[in-house]
Scaffold this active site. Structure first.
Site, PDB file in Angstrom:
ATOM      1  N   CYS A  30      33.809 -41.697 -42.766  1.00  0.00           N
ATOM      2  CA  CYS A  30      34.698 -41.567 -43.948  1.00  0.00           C
ATOM      3  C   CYS A  30      35.366 -40.115 -43.934  1.00  0.00           C
ATOM      4  O   CYS A  30      35.075 -39.186 -43.241  1.00  0.00           O
ATOM      5  CB  CYS A  30      33.707 -41.512 -45.453  1.00  0.00           C
ATOM      6  N   TYR A 169      29.020 -54.947 -40.269  1.00  0.00           N
ATOM      7  CA  TYR A 169      28.484 -53.610 -40.659  1.00  0.00           C
ATOM      8  C   TYR A 169      27.395 -54.296 -41.697  1.00  0.00           C
ATOM      9  O   TYR A 169      27.204 -54.925 -42.483  1.00  0.00           O
ATOM     10  CB  TYR A 169      29.401 -52.803 -41.662  1.00  0.00           C
ATOM     11  N   HIS A 172      23.281 -48.521 -44.008  1.00  0.00           N
ATOM     12  CA  HIS A 172      23.506 -47.484 -44.964  1.00  0.00           C
ATOM     13  C   HIS A 172      23.174 -48.177 -46.375  1.00  0.00           C
ATOM     14  O   HIS A 172      23.828 -47.348 -47.330  1.00  0.00           O
ATOM     15  CB  HIS A 172      24.766 -46.901 -45.108  1.00  0.00           C
ATOM     16  N   ASP A 264      20.983 -40.581 -42.788  1.00  0.00           N
ATOM     17  CA  ASP A 264      21.643 -40.688 -41.400  1.00  0.00           C
ATOM     18  C   ASP A 264      22.398 -39.510 -41.124  1.00  0.00           C
ATOM     19  O   ASP A 264      21.931 -38.501 -40.126  1.00  0.00           O
ATOM     20  CB  ASP A 264      22.454 -41.743 -41.781  1.00  0.00           C
TER      21      ASP A 264
END
Ligand code: ADP
Ligand code: SF4
Length: 694
Positions: A30, A169, A172, A264
């Site tokens: 991001c 994806y 997360h 992470d």
């Protein structure tokens, strides 16, 4: 020249129908710019492509309005009109021979839909994850079919934008493909719930859909969380092993990591380089497809070791590529010492969390590639033969001296202490912050190669010294100090009992080795990392420590840097008691008079000492003394004197580095006007005002 030991990092590797030129893979990250600032976004990605990364990915990319993650600004492929913004990035990335990747996602119950106002969807009925006062509804078969169609359509759009790799994806705790895997989110009794095979079904279908839609031209990657660290409530390594086994050969590439984001991108304070290896090392043994892993890799030896030992094929990186977009090129050119190593502070992450363009402590050009035309490696040559005196060798002074030196100015850097680095040298001595010294070390390493930059230790300059020196430009980067009187967010006036009390300490005392006897109360009116690190330092030195804050939680701003949970766990582990929502009214007779901020109830806390972490004051006496003698400047040749960094207004290390860089860029340059950078304008065109089907 490149060290042959690192040759393996530069061997090309096939990923389905495409080939990556080397093993450096910028994984999705991001950046707070996303679909709202496509030019800035594309230029940021281009800097990395130019720096040698073989693959450059977007951040997560929304595929449909029902998975809108507002207010966060990520990439978007809702309809065809979103294609040009990403095509811009693809063109920039391709211009440097790199592959472009897009990470498609529909975040289901971890979306917000604050913008689209659609009802959230999820495998089963459940509250929205982020505390929005709404629930997600359970998807029926039609919803599942729609989701698969949206994903396929977005993959096709990604391909049309020019993407070489399309991600599915499932990491997360952020995407439907992952939410269906999770027992805690998936309570379905149909063929998409219950057994592992059923919970994996949707992920398998979406992978197959994507391959079918774009697989002839694009590689299809999966981003997969191998461990959530939630025990049986989450995906655990054993189950992840089964999942990887079931899907092993379907995607063209496995990009694997630990969930959620705070596990992470762990700050360096809580995890070293390469910390994910025990969680992901099984993947390569289970699939023949290439594997990407992350671990805040900055050491080429660690990278080579991971590849040689068969842990991963690609060196995945978000933060190391942010701190140094040119990391691969530097290894390739044998310039290891030039690598600007990430310090693991996670200020970059705070951009996403505060919905503002990404910035980086180590790399002040991050997020400024387009709007200020700042390149991470090059800088305009000096416009004059001016001699510049920089006073103070903290992050602001060091960066100013380095960047001015790079421009070719004659630079003199004076430091009062016997060591360089200012606050980074001192803060790096606090528990867990050793890597922060990289801010100093990289800059010193660069400066030492320059003939035109001289450094002076033990040189506390006065205004007279400065005038005698004969510089044309003076940059005052003399830093700041912590207040001892309690003035800060909660107190506009000194706290009774703080002034002239030898039992009141500041973080400067602790960093300089002046330790209080216990029991010690930490008073945190600052709300970021300092309170908990000082508490930890004192606890590790054997003191009993109580942490007191007027805020409703511990270190609240640290949520933006993903530190918050780790701070809580660390404080619990060390047995540091917390008293939140309590302010100090007075300190006397070995006790604090505490007041509960909401109900006003008083409470006595016995303690031998208090560490006041409230606010800081600039050390700007030298600057003011110089300013007061401006009439004498012309005679001595002095033209400008500027204060920067903490000496102007105390802030983050990132702010100080940025200030140092900025003044170096702007010296002798024409002023840039009222708004100092380019802006994105959103001028609506008629076609933008239409619904896509109109
Ligand atoms: P910043 O974060 O703005 O870079 P720091 O506090 O890290 O600020 O660094 C400021 C440095 O300036 C400190 O190392 C301090 O010792 C030094 N300094 C302060 N006053 C003087 C002075 N008069 N002459 C030379 N160095 C000074
Ligand atoms: Fe690394 Fe900090 Fe830069 Fe992020 S902001 S890339 S953690 S140095």
């Amino acid at each position: 020249m490149r060290d042959p030991r690192y040759d393996i990092l530069f061997t090309p590797m096939r990923i389905g129908p495409v080939t990556a030129k080397n093993r450096f893979f910028q994984v999705p990250h991001c950046n707070g710019m996303g679909h709202a600032m496509p030019l800035a976004h594309a230029a940021m990605r281009e800097a990395k492509a130019e720096g040698g990364w073989a693959v450059i990915s977007t951040e997560e990319c929304e595929i449909h309005p029902s998975g809108d993650v507002s207010p966060y600004v990520e990439a978007r492929l809702w309809d065809d009109r979103d294609i040009p913004a990403l095509a811009l990035m693809c063109d920039k990335v391709h211009a440097h021979g790199a592959l472009a990747a897009v990470e498609l996602t529909h975040n289901g119950p971890t979306a917000s839909n604050l913008y689209s106002r659609e009802v959230l969807i999820a495998p089963s009925h459940q509250p929205s994850k982020y505390g929005y006062p709404a629930q997600a509804r359970a998807m029926d078969r039609r919803d599942i079919a729609n989701y698969r169609r949206w994903h396929r359509d977005a993959a096709l759009r990604g391909m049309r934008a020019g993407m070489d790799i399309v991600y599915v994806y499932a990491a997360h705790d952020l995407s439907l493909a992952m939410h269906f895997l999770q027992r805690r989110r998936n309570h379905r009794t149909d063929e998409y719930g219950g057994t592992l095979e059923n919970r994996v079904r949707l992920l398998r279908e979406v992978l197959e859909d994507t391959k079918e839609a774009v697989g002839h031209r694009c590689a299809v990657a999966i981003r997969f969380a191998t461990e959530e660290l939630l025990g049986p409530a989450g995906v655990e390594r054993a189950e992840a092993q089964d999942i990887v086994g079931m899907l092993a050969e379907i995607p063209d590439l496995w990009d694997v990591n630990v969930a959620a984001w705070y596990n992470d991108s762990v700050p360096s304070r809580f995890a070293p380089e390469g910390a994910q290896e025990p969680f992901i090392d099984f993947v390569k043994k289970t699939t023949s497809k290439p594997v990407v892993g992350v671990g805040r890799f900055t050491s080429p030896d660690t990278m080579v070791s991971q590849i040689r030992r068969g842990v991963i094929d690609f060196i995945g990186a978000a933060r190391p590529s942010i701190a140094d977009p040119f990391l691969p090129k530097k290894i390739e050119e044998g310039r290891i010492d030039d690598i600007r190593e990430c310090i693991g502070c996670n200020i970059c992450v705070s951009g996403d969390n505060t919905i503002t363009p990404i910035r980086c402590t180590q790399n002040p050009t991050m997020g400024e590639e387009w709007r200020r035309d700042w390149h991470p490696e090059t800088i305009a040559p000096a416009k004059s033969a001016a001699k510049v005196l920089v006073i103070g060798s903290g992050p602001a002074g060091l960066e100013a001296a380095r960047a001015l030196g790079q421009r070719g100015y004659e630079v003199h850097l004076a430091e009062a202490r016997r060591e360089l680095g200012g606050r980074v040298t001192r803060e790096a001595r606090l528990p867990g912050l050793a890597e922060w010294a990289r801010v100093r070390d990289w800059r010193l390493g660069q400066i030492r190669k320059m003939q035109n930059v001289a450094t002076y230790l033990d040189s506390a300059l006065t205004a007279q010294d400065v005038l005698d020196f004969g510089a044309e430009h003076v940059i005052v980067a003399t830093g700041c100090h912590w207040r001892r009187d309690g003035v800060g967010r909660s107190h506009g006036e000194p706290i009774p009992g703080f002034i002239d009390n030898a039992a009141v300490f500041t973080p400067d005392d602790i960093m300089d080795g002046r330790m209080p006897d216990g029991p010690v109360a930490i008073y945190d009116d600052d709300y970021f990392y300092t309170g908990s690190t000082i508490a930890e330092a004192l606890r590790r030195a054997g003191r009993e420590v109580v942490y007191v804050t007027p805020d409703d939680t511990v270190a609240s701003w640290s949520a933006n840097t993903l530190e918050y949970r780790h701070i809580q766990w660390r404080m619990a582990e060390l047995g540091i008691e917390q008293i939140v929502s309590h302010d100090i009214r007075a300190f006397a007779d070995g006790a604090l008079d505490l007041r509960q901020v909401w109900n006003g109830r008083r409470r006595r806390l016995d303690c031998a000492a208090v560490v006041a972490i409230t606010s800081r004051l600039p050390d700007d006496a030298l600057y003011h003394a110089l300013a007061a003698r401006e009439a004498e400047w012309a005679d001595t040749g002095l033209r400008t004197a500027t204060r920067i960094g903490d000496a102007l207004a105390p802030g983050l290390i990132a702010h100080a580095v940025y200030a140092g860089h900025r003044i170096a860029r702007e010296l002798d340059e024409a002023p840039t006007g009222e708004v100092p950078f380019k802006r994105h304008f959103h001028t609506p065109r008629e076609s933008d005002l239409l619904r896509p089907d109109a």
